[in-house]
Write a protein that holds these residues in place. Structure first.
Motif, short mmCIF file in Angstrom:
data_model
loop_
_atom_site.label_atom_id
_atom_site.label_comp_id
_atom_site.label_asym_id
_atom_site.label_seq_id
_atom_site.Cartn_x
_atom_site.Cartn_y
_atom_site.Cartn_z
N ASP A 73 22.65 21.62 18.94
CA ASP A 73 22.71 22.44 17.71
C ASP A 73 23.70 23.58 17.91
O ASP A 73 24.47 23.93 17.01
CB ASP A 73 21.33 23.03 17.38
CG ASP A 73 20.31 21.96 17.06
OD1 ASP A 73 20.73 20.81 16.79
OD2 ASP A 73 19.10 22.25 17.11
N SER A 101 14.04 32.80 15.54
CA SER A 101 13.21 31.87 14.76
C SER A 101 12.12 32.62 13.99
O SER A 101 11.43 32.04 13.14
CB SER A 101 12.56 30.84 15.69
OG SER A 101 11.74 31.52 16.63
N THR A 141 15.95 31.27 11.52
CA THR A 141 15.80 29.84 11.21
C THR A 141 14.46 29.57 10.51
O THR A 141 14.16 28.43 10.19
CB THR A 141 15.86 29.01 12.50
OG1 THR A 141 14.84 29.48 13.38
CG2 THR A 141 17.22 29.13 13.17
N ILE A 199 14.70 27.89 7.04
CA ILE A 199 15.40 26.60 6.96
C ILE A 199 14.35 25.49 6.98
O ILE A 199 13.40 25.55 7.78
CB ILE A 199 16.39 26.44 8.14
CG1 ILE A 199 17.41 27.59 8.11
CG2 ILE A 199 17.10 25.10 8.09
CD1 ILE A 199 18.35 27.61 9.31
N ARG A 247 13.14 21.11 11.15
CA ARG A 247 14.18 20.33 11.81
C ARG A 247 13.82 18.85 11.87
O ARG A 247 14.69 17.99 11.77
CB ARG A 247 14.39 20.88 13.22
CG ARG A 247 15.58 20.34 13.95
CD ARG A 247 15.85 21.15 15.20
NE ARG A 247 16.99 20.67 15.93
CZ ARG A 247 16.96 19.74 16.86
NH1 ARG A 247 15.80 19.18 17.19
NH2 ARG A 247 18.05 19.35 17.49
N SER A 260 17.30 14.58 9.18
CA SER A 260 16.71 15.92 9.04
C SER A 260 17.32 16.90 10.05
O SER A 260 17.53 18.07 9.75
CB SER A 260 15.18 15.85 9.21
OG SER A 260 14.85 15.53 10.54
N TRP A 297 19.33 20.26 9.10
CA TRP A 297 18.95 21.55 9.70
C TRP A 297 20.15 22.25 10.32
O TRP A 297 20.37 23.44 10.13
CB TRP A 297 17.88 21.29 10.77
CG TRP A 297 17.23 22.52 11.31
CD1 TRP A 297 16.14 23.16 10.79
CD2 TRP A 297 17.61 23.27 12.48
NE1 TRP A 297 15.83 24.26 11.55
CE2 TRP A 297 16.72 24.34 12.59
CE3 TRP A 297 18.61 23.12 13.43
CZ2 TRP A 297 16.80 25.28 13.63
CZ3 TRP A 297 18.69 24.04 14.46
CH2 TRP A 297 17.79 25.12 14.55
N ARG A 298 20.95 21.47 11.04
CA ARG A 298 22.15 22.04 11.68
C ARG A 298 23.13 22.57 10.63
O ARG A 298 23.71 23.64 10.80
CB ARG A 298 22.87 20.94 12.48
CG ARG A 298 22.25 20.68 13.81
CD ARG A 298 22.99 19.53 14.48
NE ARG A 298 22.32 19.13 15.69
CZ ARG A 298 22.56 17.99 16.31
NH1 ARG A 298 23.43 17.13 15.83
NH2 ARG A 298 21.91 17.69 17.42
N ARG A 335 22.46 23.58 7.66
CA ARG A 335 21.94 24.79 7.01
C ARG A 335 22.05 26.01 7.95
O ARG A 335 22.39 27.10 7.51
CB ARG A 335 20.47 24.56 6.60
CG ARG A 335 19.92 25.63 5.67
CD ARG A 335 20.67 25.61 4.36
NE ARG A 335 20.58 26.85 3.61
CZ ARG A 335 19.79 27.05 2.56
NH1 ARG A 335 19.05 26.09 2.10
NH2 ARG A 335 19.81 28.21 1.94
N LEU A 336 21.80 25.76 9.22
CA LEU A 336 21.94 26.86 10.20
C LEU A 336 23.41 27.32 10.24
O LEU A 336 23.68 28.54 10.23
CB LEU A 336 21.51 26.37 11.59
CG LEU A 336 21.69 27.39 12.73
CD1 LEU A 336 20.63 28.49 12.63
CD2 LEU A 336 21.59 26.73 14.10
N ASP A 349 21.37 20.54 -0.18
CA ASP A 349 22.18 20.48 1.05
C ASP A 349 23.49 21.23 0.77
O ASP A 349 24.50 20.62 0.44
CB ASP A 349 22.45 19.01 1.41
CG ASP A 349 23.23 18.90 2.72
OD1 ASP A 349 23.23 19.87 3.49
OD2 ASP A 349 23.85 17.85 2.94
#
Lengths: 327, 181
Positions: free
Chosen positions: B14, B74, B104, B107, B110, B116, B120-121, B123-124, B159
């Motif tokens: 990530d 997080s 995170t 978000i 994950r 998924s 997640w990546r 969005r991060l 997304d």
């Protein structure tokens, strides 16, 4: 008095109530005061200094832009004219947020009017004026993407608003921007209990500068050196207008009954023709181009004459057909 | 240079994706500068971290002129109440400054599937681009396809894009060109 700077020296300036916090006298300023310079942002007053400029001794108010430390010097006597104002109070800010969160009616779609009004609001509208620009352009951006110039104006207005809010509320600028966008674009399921928003900023009306009639008439065609004889056509048109005017005057003198009689007896033989036919089609066309203001009258006159001429043409056609049949 | 500091552990793959995305977005070198503890001053009774205090109190990272530091946690972040309430906090940054922090916690999970994890990546990376954009003087953008669009906006797709719009990209490039280094 407030308002944007004069566009023309002879333009009358409209008297409008001053925006809250506007500094009308440079003597009010003290070193360390925080003021908002329109289109520049929040500045801190450093002091008043005297400088020799072009042989003149000028008293200048020195300010420092807080954002980047840039020096701003304003002649002391110009302070009331530039729209310098104090940083908005907490109460004013509350009104701004309630305005931002309120639903917005249709944005101005005429880009010229919108751009001019927005520029005026940024200069003379106070913090609410800046908020109006942000909200107006934001609403417009939901309909269609903003053109480059307005995108820049939107970004500038946002920058000014965010920094003034940050200074007024004593929060970091990013947090101020989050507050602004929380009001402008609330997340799903969030509803605010809003107070009535403050009255919108009054902008001075811009009277349209009309050219004098003589200027409209003279198109300067003589300077072009064209070898075209338009005088006949123009005279004809002018004569026609004069004739129409005298006729109208006569009708008015005879009274309403007489007017009705003339309307009824339009097809009669005694009535003289209103105008002579133009000399040639080309000349008529040129005359129309040369005098666009006269064209509608001509068309109206032609319409009046049309019913008289139409039966003659209609009568001619069957005769030609008959002739063809005989052959 | 963008230096990423993690306050909680993050998967190396990530991190690699995030470094690549930030490099492409701003055209400046990006690296992982290690882990740091969460400052106690930022902790709140409601188990959230005060974003403003976190940036102020976080352990310093060795930086040079125009370097940006991005903290990743997080834990959920909190912002001070505004005139209309507390806005949702995905991240926070010093406008035109050096530090930014993202969380995170908001978000979507994950998960374990490839799709998924990829979502997640992305969005991060979007939130990181957004926060670093603020440190380069970028304001929020009205375009939902731009990474600078507010993260809580209803207009944001499920997304969202991780790139900047042309206006924001040009503005950030201009700022980066004018930077001291």
């Amino acid at each position: 008095m407030r308002g944007p700077p004069h566009r023309h020296p002879d333009e009358q300036r409209e008297e409008l109530p001053a925006v809250e916090g506007v500094i009308l006298d440079a003597a009010e300023l003290r070193a360390g005061d925080r003021v908002v310079y329109p289109n520049q942002g929040v500045c801190a007053v450093v002091g008043v200094e005297e400088k020799d400029i072009a042989g003149q001794k000028l008293q200048l108010v020195r300010m420092q832009r807080e954002e980047d430390g840039a020096a701003v010097l304003v002649p002391k006597n110009k302070v009331p004219a530039i729209g310098l104002r104090r940083v908005a109070t907490g109460e004013q800010m509350e009104g701004v947020f309630h305005y931002l969160a309120a639903s917005f009616d249709d944005p101005e779609l005429d880009w010229k009017v919108r751009h001019r009004d927005n520029a005026d609001r940024l200069v003379a509208g106070g913090v609410l004026g800046v908020a109006e620009v942000v909200k107006g352009l934001h609403s417009l951006s939901r309909i269609r993407p903003l053109p480059t110039k307005e995108r820049e104006q939107y970004d500038n207005a946002r920058h000014l608003l965010v920094h003034e809010i940050a200074v007024s509320l004593g929060v970091p600028p990013v947090l101020a921007e989050d507050y602004v966008d929380y009001a402008l674009m609330p997340p799903a399921g969030v509803k605010f209990e809003l107070k009535p928003p403050p009255k919108p900023v009054l902008l001075p009306s811009r009277p349209k500068r009309r050219r004098p009639a003589a200027e409209e008439e003279d198109l300067g065609l003589s300077d072009l050196g064209l070898d075209v004889d338009l005088s006949g056509a123009l005279e004809g048109a002018a004569g026609e207008r004069e004739g129409a005017e005298t006729e109208e005057a006569e009708e008015a003198a005879e009274g309403p009954g007489a007017a009705r009689e003339t309307a009824k007896g339009e097809g009669g033989e005694k009535r003289p023709p209103r105008r002579a036919r133009p000399p040639a089609a080309k000349a008529r066309k040129r005359a129309r181009i040369a005098a666009p203001a006269k064209a509608p009258r001509k068309r109206a006159a032609a319409k009046k004459h049309a019913p008289r001429k139409a039966p003659a043409r209609k009568a001619a056609k069957p005769a030609a057909k008959r002739r063809g049949k005989r052959k | 240079m963008i230096r990423i500091v993690t306050l909680d552990r993050i998967d190396p793959t990530d991190m690699a994706f995030l470094i690549g995305t930030l490099y492409r977005a701003f055209g400046v070198g990006t690296e992982h500068a290690g882990d740091r503890p969460v400052p106690r001053e930022a902790e709140r009774p409601d188990a959230r971290l005060d974003a403003v205090a976190l940036l102020r109190e976080a352990d310093p990272v060795r930086t040079f002129a125009d370097d940006k530091v991005l903290y990743i946690t997080s834990a959920p972040l909190a912002l001070p109440q505004g005139p209309l309430g507390e806005p949702p906090c995905w991240g926070f940054a010093d406008f035109g400054g050096e530090r930014a922090v993202i969380s995170t916690s908001k978000i979507p999970a994950r998960g374990v599937s490839e799709a998924s994890i990829e979502a997640w990546r992305r969005r991060l990376a979007r939130e990181a681009t957004h926060a670093i954009g603020h440190t380069w003087d970028l304001h929020h953008c009205y375009d939902p396809r731009c990474a600078m669009h507010p993260s809580w906006s209803q207009g944001l797709p499920a997304d969202p894009e991780i790139d900047l719009c042309s206006f924001c990209r040009e503005k950030s490039e201009h700022k980066i060109r004018l930077a001291k280094t």
